[in-house]
Design a protein around this motif. Structure first.
Motif, PDB file in Angstrom:
ATOM      1  N   THR A 104       0.833  -1.204   0.000  1.00  0.00           N
ATOM      2  CA  THR A 104       0.000   0.000   0.000  1.00  0.00           C
ATOM      3  C   THR A 104       0.871   1.259   0.000  1.00  0.00           C
ATOM      4  N   ASP A 105       2.186   1.066  -0.008  1.00  0.00           N
ATOM      5  CA  ASP A 105       3.110   2.214   0.037  1.00  0.00           C
ATOM      6  C   ASP A 105       3.244   2.828  -1.368  1.00  0.00           C
ATOM      7  N   ILE A 106       2.222   3.583  -1.721  1.00  0.00           N
ATOM      8  CA  ILE A 106       2.145   4.177  -3.059  1.00  0.00           C
ATOM      9  C   ILE A 106       3.213   5.242  -3.257  1.00  0.00           C
ATOM     10  N   VAL A 107       3.481   5.985  -2.200  1.00  0.00           N
ATOM     11  CA  VAL A 107       4.453   7.083  -2.299  1.00  0.00           C
ATOM     12  C   VAL A 107       5.847   6.554  -2.663  1.00  0.00           C
ATOM     13  N   HIS A 108       6.195   5.397  -2.123  1.00  0.00           N
ATOM     14  CA  HIS A 108       7.474   4.761  -2.473  1.00  0.00           C
ATOM     15  C   HIS A 108       7.560   4.537  -3.989  1.00  0.00           C
ATOM     16  N   VAL A 109       6.471   4.041  -4.558  1.00  0.00           N
ATOM     17  CA  VAL A 109       6.448   3.761  -5.999  1.00  0.00           C
ATOM     18  C   VAL A 109       6.481   5.066  -6.806  1.00  0.00           C
ATOM     19  N   ILE A 110       5.680   6.054  -6.371  1.00  0.00           N
ATOM     20  CA  ILE A 110       5.655   7.335  -7.096  1.00  0.00           C
ATOM     21  C   ILE A 110       7.049   7.959  -7.101  1.00  0.00           C
ATOM     22  N   ARG A 111       7.719   7.954  -5.937  1.00  0.00           N
ATOM     23  CA  ARG A 111       9.073   8.514  -5.860  1.00  0.00           C
ATOM     24  C   ARG A 111      10.031   7.747  -6.765  1.00  0.00           C
ATOM     25  N   GLY A 112       9.877   6.415  -6.787  1.00  0.00           N
ATOM     26  CA  GLY A 112      10.745   5.582  -7.629  1.00  0.00           C
ATOM     27  C   GLY A 112      10.550   5.882  -9.110  1.00  0.00           C
ATOM     28  N   VAL A 113       9.297   6.068  -9.511  1.00  0.00           N
ATOM     29  CA  VAL A 113       8.998   6.385 -10.909  1.00  0.00           C
ATOM     30  C   VAL A 113       9.618   7.734 -11.281  1.00  0.00           C
ATOM     31  N   ILE A 114       9.466   8.715 -10.403  1.00  0.00           N
ATOM     32  CA  ILE A 114      10.039  10.050 -10.672  1.00  0.00           C
ATOM     33  C   ILE A 114      11.559   9.929 -10.837  1.00  0.00           C
ATOM     34  N   LYS A 115      12.186   9.098 -10.006  1.00  0.00           N
ATOM     35  CA  LYS A 115      13.645   8.924 -10.088  1.00  0.00           C
ATOM     36  C   LYS A 115      14.041   8.243 -11.408  1.00  0.00           C
ATOM     37  N   ALA A 116      13.270   7.233 -11.798  1.00  0.00           N
ATOM     38  CA  ALA A 116      13.563   6.526 -13.060  1.00  0.00           C
ATOM     39  C   ALA A 116      13.405   7.474 -14.248  1.00  0.00           C
ATOM     40  N   GLU A 117      12.338   8.247 -14.235  1.00  0.00           N
ATOM     41  CA  GLU A 117      12.093   9.189 -15.340  1.00  0.00           C
ATOM     42  C   GLU A 117      13.174  10.274 -15.365  1.00  0.00           C
ATOM     43  N   THR A 118      13.592  10.713 -14.194  1.00  0.00           N
ATOM     44  CA  THR A 118      14.645  11.724 -14.123  1.00  0.00           C
ATOM     45  C   THR A 118      15.951  11.171 -14.706  1.00  0.00           C
ATOM     46  N   GLY A 119      16.259   9.915 -14.375  1.00  0.00           N
ATOM     47  CA  GLY A 119      17.466   9.280 -14.925  1.00  0.00           C
ATOM     48  C   GLY A 119      17.405   9.199 -16.443  1.00  0.00           C
ATOM     49  N   ALA A 120      16.226   8.841 -16.973  1.00  0.00           N
ATOM     50  CA  ALA A 120      16.061   8.767 -18.428  1.00  0.00           C
ATOM     51  C   ALA A 120      16.215  10.158 -19.043  1.00  0.00           C
ATOM     52  N   ILE A 121      15.604  11.155 -18.417  1.00  0.00           N
ATOM     53  CA  ILE A 121      15.680  12.528 -18.929  1.00  0.00           C
ATOM     54  C   ILE A 121      17.141  12.983 -18.984  1.00  0.00           C
ATOM     55  N   GLU A 122      17.904  12.655 -17.958  1.00  0.00           N
ATOM     56  CA  GLU A 122      19.321  13.065 -17.926  1.00  0.00           C
ATOM     57  C   GLU A 122      20.112  12.376 -19.035  1.00  0.00           C
ATOM     58  N   HIS A 123      19.897  11.074 -19.186  1.00  0.00           N
ATOM     59  CA  HIS A 123      20.660  10.342 -20.213  1.00  0.00           C
ATOM     60  C   HIS A 123      20.261  10.779 -21.620  1.00  0.00           C
ATOM     61  N   TYR A 124      18.975  10.979 -21.840  1.00  0.00           N
ATOM     62  CA  TYR A 124      18.528  11.352 -23.193  1.00  0.00           C
ATOM     63  C   TYR A 124      18.939  12.777 -23.543  1.00  0.00           C
TER      64      TYR A 124
END
Ligand SMILES: [Fe+2]
Ligand SMILES: [Fe+2]
Length: 179
Positions: A104-124
């Protein structure tokens, strides 16, 4: 009189080194997309609770989009005479997107998604910079994908904001109730 042949850009024999460099950047991008697919499938299924439904649906939609990105990166690797790497070359990097202890820890997942997207944005963004004046076709494709990732990150930042705001308001309600 000497004749010079017209430039073939990234396909020019003088640009082999530059081409290898672009292929390497594309291979990293390919793996980032593939790992994102794994992480988002898991999160889109694992999460529990009424409030998780919207996040789960959003992630399930993203899976298709990220898979499409992986395929575009793979196609471009091939076009640049590279070889799409095999699964044995994969090494996981998304430690922050492992399933939470409580589903039920949705915030953990939301934060993880933001981090993954940020990593992609930086690399691209790096690929866009490094292909400037070198490979406009790859650059164009990556700008398009970068746009998608910026949209994903913005969406999840909005989800996070909602949880943060509700957290604060929840605290106020609790304070009022205690008096
Ligand atoms: Fe993606
Ligand atoms: Fe994304």
């Amino acid at each position: 009189m000497t004749t010079t042949s017209p430039s073939k850009g990234i396909f020019d024999s003088a640009n082999i080194e530059a081409r290898d460099g672009v292929v390497e950047l594309l291979a990293k991008a390919y793996w980032m997309e593939m790992e994102t697919v794994m992480s988002y499938i898991a999160a889109s299924v694992n999460l529990d609770g009424v409030r998780a439904q919207e996040i789960k649906e959003s992630l399930a939609e993203d899976v298709t989009e990220e898979l499409g990105h992986a395929q575009r990166f793979a196609d471009r690797i091939k076009e640049l005479y590279g070889v799409v790497p095999g699964s044995e070359e994969f090494s996981a990097e998304q430690s922050f997107l492992q399933p939470p202890e409580e589903q039920t820890d949705i915030v953990h997942v939301i934060r993880g998604v933001i981090k993954a997207e940020t990593g992609a944005i930086e690399h691209y963004t790096r690929i866009v910079e490094e292909t400037e004046g070198v490979d406009p076709v790859t650059q164009d494709m990556v700008i398009d994908i970068l746009h998608d990732e910026q949209g994903h990150r913005r969406l999840f930042e909005g989800f996070l904001r909602e949880y943060e705001v509700e957290g604060i308001e929840g605290g106020r309600v609790l304070d009022g109730g205690e008096r």
